[in-house]
Design a protein around this motif. Structure first.
Motif, PDB file in Angstrom:
ATOM      1  N   THR A 184       0.871  -1.174   0.000  1.00  0.00           N
ATOM      2  CA  THR A 184       0.000   0.000   0.000  1.00  0.00           C
ATOM      3  C   THR A 184       0.905   1.220   0.000  1.00  0.00           C
ATOM      4  OG1 THR A 184      -1.739  -1.151   1.225  1.00  0.00           O
ATOM      5  CG2 THR A 184      -1.822   1.258   1.200  1.00  0.00           C
ATOM      6  N   SER A 185       0.785   2.056  -1.016  1.00  0.00           N
ATOM      7  CA  SER A 185       1.668   3.214  -1.120  1.00  0.00           C
ATOM      8  C   SER A 185       1.407   4.189   0.011  1.00  0.00           C
ATOM      9  CB  SER A 185       1.474   3.921  -2.470  1.00  0.00           C
ATOM     10  OG  SER A 185       0.247   4.628  -2.481  1.00  0.00           O
ATOM     11  N   THR A 186       2.362   5.073   0.248  1.00  0.00           N
ATOM     12  CA  THR A 186       2.202   6.082   1.295  1.00  0.00           C
ATOM     13  C   THR A 186       1.123   7.092   0.943  1.00  0.00           C
ATOM     14  OG1 THR A 186       3.971   7.425   0.318  1.00  0.00           O
ATOM     15  CG2 THR A 186       4.597   5.856   2.048  1.00  0.00           C
ATOM     16  N   THR A 187       0.635   7.046  -0.317  1.00  0.00           N
ATOM     17  CA  THR A 187      -0.481   7.905  -0.735  1.00  0.00           C
ATOM     18  C   THR A 187      -1.810   7.161  -0.672  1.00  0.00           C
ATOM     19  OG1 THR A 187      -0.098   7.338  -3.063  1.00  0.00           O
ATOM     20  CG2 THR A 187       0.992   9.318  -2.227  1.00  0.00           C
ATOM     21  N   GLY A 188      -1.768   5.878  -0.241  1.00  0.00           N
ATOM     22  CA  GLY A 188      -3.010   5.125  -0.040  1.00  0.00           C
ATOM     23  C   GLY A 188      -3.398   4.183  -1.156  1.00  0.00           C
ATOM     24  N   GLU A 189      -2.600   4.094  -2.229  1.00  0.00           N
ATOM     25  CA  GLU A 189      -2.943   3.201  -3.344  1.00  0.00           C
ATOM     26  C   GLU A 189      -2.514   1.773  -3.037  1.00  0.00           C
ATOM     27  OE1 GLU A 189      -1.952   2.530  -8.129  1.00  0.00           O
ATOM     28  OE2 GLU A 189      -1.268   4.342  -7.095  1.00  0.00           O
ATOM     29  N   GLN A 190      -3.423   0.819  -3.245  1.00  0.00           N
ATOM     30  CA  GLN A 190      -3.101  -0.589  -3.043  1.00  0.00           C
ATOM     31  C   GLN A 190      -2.579  -1.175  -4.350  1.00  0.00           C
ATOM     32  OE1 GLN A 190      -6.492  -2.628  -1.356  1.00  0.00           O
ATOM     33  NE2 GLN A 190      -5.940  -1.983   0.721  1.00  0.00           N
ATOM     34  N   VAL A 191      -1.408  -1.793  -4.283  1.00  0.00           N
ATOM     35  CA  VAL A 191      -0.750  -2.339  -5.466  1.00  0.00           C
ATOM     36  C   VAL A 191      -0.492  -3.824  -5.240  1.00  0.00           C
ATOM     37  CG1 VAL A 191       1.270  -2.205  -6.971  1.00  0.00           C
ATOM     38  CG2 VAL A 191       0.331  -0.113  -5.940  1.00  0.00           C
ATOM     39  N   LYS A 192      -0.873  -4.638  -6.225  1.00  0.00           N
ATOM     40  CA  LYS A 192      -0.690  -6.084  -6.144  1.00  0.00           C
ATOM     41  C   LYS A 192       0.245  -6.558  -7.262  1.00  0.00           C
ATOM     42  CE  LYS A 192      -3.590  -7.452  -2.830  1.00  0.00           C
ATOM     43  NZ  LYS A 192      -3.147  -8.267  -1.665  1.00  0.00           N
ATOM     44  N   ASN A 193       1.133  -7.462  -6.916  1.00  0.00           N
ATOM     45  CA  ASN A 193       2.010  -8.113  -7.894  1.00  0.00           C
ATOM     46  C   ASN A 193       2.790  -7.108  -8.739  1.00  0.00           C
ATOM     47  OD1 ASN A 193       1.036 -10.719  -7.107  1.00  0.00           O
ATOM     48  ND2 ASN A 193      -0.780 -10.361  -8.358  1.00  0.00           N
ATOM     49  N   HIS A 194       3.385  -6.120  -8.079  1.00  0.00           N
ATOM     50  CA  HIS A 194       4.193  -5.132  -8.799  1.00  0.00           C
ATOM     51  C   HIS A 194       5.491  -5.776  -9.280  1.00  0.00           C
ATOM     52  CE1 HIS A 194       6.024  -1.284  -9.810  1.00  0.00           C
ATOM     53  NE2 HIS A 194       7.115  -1.724  -9.212  1.00  0.00           N
ATOM     54  N   LYS A 195       5.812  -5.556 -10.562  1.00  0.00           N
ATOM     55  CA  LYS A 195       7.036  -6.075 -11.168  1.00  0.00           C
ATOM     56  C   LYS A 195       7.893  -4.887 -11.656  1.00  0.00           C
ATOM     57  CE  LYS A 195       4.354  -9.875 -13.142  1.00  0.00           C
ATOM     58  NZ  LYS A 195       3.843 -10.409 -14.423  1.00  0.00           N
ATOM     59  N   TRP A 196       9.107  -4.798 -11.329  1.00  0.00           N
ATOM     60  CA  TRP A 196       9.918  -5.593 -10.430  1.00  0.00           C
ATOM     61  C   TRP A 196      10.647  -4.644  -9.494  1.00  0.00           C
ATOM     62  CZ3 TRP A 196       9.143 -10.685 -11.144  1.00  0.00           C
ATOM     63  CH2 TRP A 196       8.762 -11.149 -12.418  1.00  0.00           C
ATOM     64  N   VAL A 197      11.124  -5.164  -8.362  1.00  0.00           N
ATOM     65  CA  VAL A 197      12.115  -4.426  -7.587  1.00  0.00           C
ATOM     66  C   VAL A 197      13.289  -5.366  -7.352  1.00  0.00           C
ATOM     67  CG1 VAL A 197      10.498  -2.867  -6.454  1.00  0.00           C
ATOM     68  CG2 VAL A 197      11.036  -5.034  -5.363  1.00  0.00           C
ATOM     69  N   THR A 198      14.480  -4.797  -7.318  1.00  0.00           N
ATOM     70  CA  THR A 198      15.679  -5.606  -7.094  1.00  0.00           C
ATOM     71  C   THR A 198      15.958  -5.702  -5.596  1.00  0.00           C
ATOM     72  OG1 THR A 198      17.126  -3.688  -7.267  1.00  0.00           O
ATOM     73  CG2 THR A 198      16.643  -4.912  -9.305  1.00  0.00           C
ATOM     74  N   GLU A 199      16.849  -6.617  -5.259  1.00  0.00           N
ATOM     75  CA  GLU A 199      17.192  -6.816  -3.850  1.00  0.00           C
ATOM     76  C   GLU A 199      17.749  -5.549  -3.225  1.00  0.00           C
ATOM     77  OE1 GLU A 199      20.160  -9.984  -2.005  1.00  0.00           O
ATOM     78  OE2 GLU A 199      18.188 -10.787  -2.561  1.00  0.00           O
TER      79      GLU A 199
END
Length: 205
Positions: A184-199
């Motif tokens: 859930t973003s700090t602005t309140g948006e719910q995000v599912k299965n976001h691609k991609w972030v690295t380690e």
């Protein structure tokens, strides 16, 4: 009386001279302080400008932040990821507004090569530069990893409008673990299965 009078005048003159010198010192100190404050202000403005320019270069306003959770068939799950599936981490990157410092739940962890790419969307418009991230398995006929900087490839990813089927240039490559995340973003948006972030874009709570 004349001697005392003369000595009084001399003492008064000396006191006035000392006061004048003190005033000049205070004025110099004030000017120096003002100059320092102006310099600090200019440096802060330059720093803020650089950050804003960086954010403009990484504009992901047309990005599909949520996904279906589907991944390429040949993508290998990470055996011992730093952040296992189901664990929590803090996001240290800002692919979208409100992403940085949000708490994420790991939905998938995979070992692969990730690329930054530059491409012109199939829908037209300006070239997207240094897009993060496209994984090796999202490139048509990619062959062996890693691909070299400057290579021309065909994208098979739909992270952003006009991305799938676009011709791209490889800007950089990193072999690492990549993560699919829910948050859930700090602005309140719910995000599912976001691609991609690295380690390196995640940290422990």
């Amino acid at each position: 009386m004349n001697i005392k009078f003369k000595m009084g005048i001399i003492s008064l003159s000396a006191a006035l001279a000392l006061a004048a010198c003190g005033g000049e010192g205070d004025e110099d100190t004030t000017q120096n302080k003002t100059t320092q404050e102006e310099t600090n202000g200019m440096l802060n403005e330059q720093s803020e400008g650089a950050e804003n320019d960086s954010e403009k270069d990484m504009d992901h306003s047309s990005m599909n932040h949520s996904g279906t959770g589907e991944v390429p068939e040949n993508l290998k799950e990470a055996q011992n990821p730093t952040f296992p599936v189901g664990s929590n981490a803090v996001i240290q990157t800002n692919h979208m507004p409100g992403m940085k410092n949000a708490e994420a739940t790991i939905a998938g962890a995979f070992d692969t090569t990730v690329y930054t790419v530059s491409y012109t969307p199939t829908t037209g418009g300006e070239t997207v530069k240094d897009h993060k991230w496209v994984i090796h398995e999202e490139i048509e006929d990619a062959g062996e990893a890693p691909l070299e900087s400057g290579e021309e490839v065909l994208l098979d990813a739909d992270h952003m409008e006009g991305m799938q089927g676009a011709t791209a240039i490889i800007d950089s490559a990193v072999e690492t673990t990549v993560y699919m995340i829910d948050f859930t973003s700090t602005t309140g948006e719910q995000v599912k299965n976001h691609k991609w972030v690295t380690e390196s874009e995640l940290s422990s709570k």
